[in-house]
Design a protein around this motif. Sequence first.
Motif, PDB file in Angstrom:
ATOM      1  N   LEU A  37      -7.715   3.992   3.536  1.00 10.80           N
ATOM      2  CA  LEU A  37      -8.311   2.835   4.213  1.00 10.80           C
ATOM      3  C   LEU A  37      -8.602   3.140   5.675  1.00 10.80           C
ATOM      4  CD1 LEU A  37      -6.182  -0.066   2.675  1.00 10.80           C
ATOM      5  CD2 LEU A  37      -8.574   0.490   2.182  1.00 10.80           C
ATOM      6  N   LYS A  38      -7.681   3.826   6.334  1.00 15.40           N
ATOM      7  CA  LYS A  38      -7.889   4.177   7.751  1.00 15.40           C
ATOM      8  C   LYS A  38      -9.078   5.117   7.919  1.00 15.40           C
ATOM      9  CE  LYS A  38      -3.169   3.328   9.268  1.00 15.40           C
ATOM     10  NZ  LYS A  38      -1.881   3.910   9.657  1.00 15.40           N
ATOM     11  N   GLU A  39      -9.228   6.067   6.991  1.00 13.87           N
ATOM     12  CA  GLU A  39     -10.376   6.978   7.039  1.00 13.87           C
ATOM     13  C   GLU A  39     -11.683   6.220   6.808  1.00 13.87           C
ATOM     14  OE1 GLU A  39      -9.780  10.187   4.275  1.00 13.87           O
ATOM     15  OE2 GLU A  39      -7.989  10.895   5.347  1.00 13.87           O
ATOM     16  N   LEU A  53       0.834  -1.199   0.000  1.00 18.76           N
ATOM     17  CA  LEU A  53       0.000   0.000   0.000  1.00 18.76           C
ATOM     18  C   LEU A  53       0.871   1.251   0.000  1.00 18.76           C
ATOM     19  CD1 LEU A  53      -2.566  -1.086   2.739  1.00 18.76           C
ATOM     20  CD2 LEU A  53      -2.995  -0.972   0.292  1.00 18.76           C
ATOM     21  N   THR A  54       0.423   2.253  -0.738  1.00 20.76           N
ATOM     22  CA  THR A  54       1.101   3.545  -0.678  1.00 20.76           C
ATOM     23  C   THR A  54       0.610   4.259   0.579  1.00 20.76           C
ATOM     24  OG1 THR A  54      -0.648   4.702  -1.885  1.00 20.76           O
ATOM     25  CG2 THR A  54       1.131   3.713  -3.208  1.00 20.76           C
ATOM     26  N   ASP A  55       1.281   5.335   0.957  1.00 20.54           N
ATOM     27  CA  ASP A  55       0.842   6.102   2.129  1.00 20.54           C
ATOM     28  C   ASP A  55      -0.572   6.639   1.917  1.00 20.54           C
ATOM     29  OD1 ASP A  55       3.222   5.649   3.457  1.00 20.54           O
ATOM     30  OD2 ASP A  55       4.168   7.506   2.732  1.00 20.54           O
ATOM     31  N   GLY A  56      -0.862   7.086   0.701  1.00 18.71           N
ATOM     32  CA  GLY A  56      -2.194   7.602   0.390  1.00 18.71           C
ATOM     33  C   GLY A  56      -3.268   6.532   0.523  1.00 18.71           C
ATOM     34  N   GLU A  57      -2.984   5.342   0.018  1.00 18.60           N
ATOM     35  CA  GLU A  57      -3.949   4.238   0.114  1.00 18.60           C
ATOM     36  C   GLU A  57      -4.160   3.832   1.562  1.00 18.60           C
ATOM     37  OE1 GLU A  57      -3.178   1.943  -4.148  1.00 18.60           O
ATOM     38  OE2 GLU A  57      -1.878   1.495  -2.437  1.00 18.60           O
ATOM     39  N   ARG A  58      -3.074   3.776   2.314  1.00 20.17           N
ATOM     40  CA  ARG A  58      -3.160   3.411   3.722  1.00 20.17           C
ATOM     41  C   ARG A  58      -4.033   4.427   4.476  1.00 20.17           C
ATOM     42  NH1 ARG A  58       2.001   3.058   4.304  1.00 20.17           N
ATOM     43  NH2 ARG A  58       2.193   0.987   3.426  1.00 20.17           N
ATOM     44  N   GLN A  59      -3.817   5.717   4.199  1.00 17.84           N
ATOM     45  CA  GLN A  59      -4.605   6.782   4.835  1.00 17.84           C
ATOM     46  C   GLN A  59      -6.071   6.673   4.432  1.00 17.84           C
ATOM     47  OE1 GLN A  59      -3.565   8.800   7.204  1.00 17.84           O
ATOM     48  NE2 GLN A  59      -5.623   9.647   7.358  1.00 17.84           N
ATOM     49  N   ALA A  82     -11.101  -3.512   3.956  1.00 22.68           N
ATOM     50  CA  ALA A  82     -10.104  -2.471   4.243  1.00 22.68           C
ATOM     51  C   ALA A  82      -9.182  -2.916   5.373  1.00 22.68           C
ATOM     52  CB  ALA A  82     -10.804  -1.160   4.596  1.00 22.68           C
ATOM     53  N   ASN A  83      -9.757  -3.474   6.422  1.00 21.42           N
ATOM     54  CA  ASN A  83      -8.959  -3.982   7.545  1.00 21.42           C
ATOM     55  C   ASN A  83      -8.011  -5.087   7.096  1.00 21.42           C
ATOM     56  OD1 ASN A  83      -9.548  -2.586  10.041  1.00 21.42           O
ATOM     57  ND2 ASN A  83     -11.637  -3.368   9.831  1.00 21.42           N
ATOM     58  N   ILE A  84      -8.517  -5.987   6.275  1.00 20.03           N
ATOM     59  CA  ILE A  84      -7.686  -7.094   5.779  1.00 20.03           C
ATOM     60  C   ILE A  84      -6.514  -6.541   4.972  1.00 20.03           C
ATOM     61  CG2 ILE A  84      -7.646  -9.051   4.174  1.00 20.03           C
ATOM     62  CD1 ILE A  84     -10.546  -9.665   5.131  1.00 20.03           C
ATOM     63  N   LEU A  85      -6.786  -5.580   4.092  1.00 19.88           N
ATOM     64  CA  LEU A  85      -5.711  -4.994   3.282  1.00 19.88           C
ATOM     65  C   LEU A  85      -4.634  -4.351   4.159  1.00 19.88           C
ATOM     66  CD1 LEU A  85      -7.660  -3.429   0.292  1.00 19.88           C
ATOM     67  CD2 LEU A  85      -5.879  -5.178   0.148  1.00 19.88           C
TER      68      LEU A  85
END
Length: 160
Positions: free
Chosen positions: A17-19, A9-15, A34-37
Amino acid sequence: MNKKYIVRLTDGERQQLKELISKGKTATQKIKHANILLKIDADGEAWTDEKAADAFSVHVNTVCSIRHRFVEKGLDAALERKKQCHPSRKRRLLDGEKEAKLIALSCSKAPEGCERWTLHLLADKLVELNIVESISHETVRQALKKRTQAAPKEMLVHST
């Protein structure tokens, strides 16, 4: 075992998913994906598929499928359910307007030479009138049955 599909995951994708997870205003399945990823991310916690499956009460194949869709098709595809090639439920043949025409037809006078409408006659007449392209007598039966079950009791009981 070497994995064919590695989730990074990129930082943007990670952010993103967290949102998505923190808002909680979306489908449960999407939040679970999202949690699984986040957990199977090679640059993050790097959980095994088995550990993620146990933690989120899904089958290992589900985790593998999410991993595969993410690598092949991107984040949005991984979050959504896989579209069925052959949906088990097809669109309804009789929408409200066509159903109304069927009911009106069934209440009309039966064709000449027949005492009353049969399901087969109704199905044939719907096709003949170009209301539908094709229809089975079973679909006609279900539509008519649905209507008689929905009728209020006072309409079904005859007063004396």
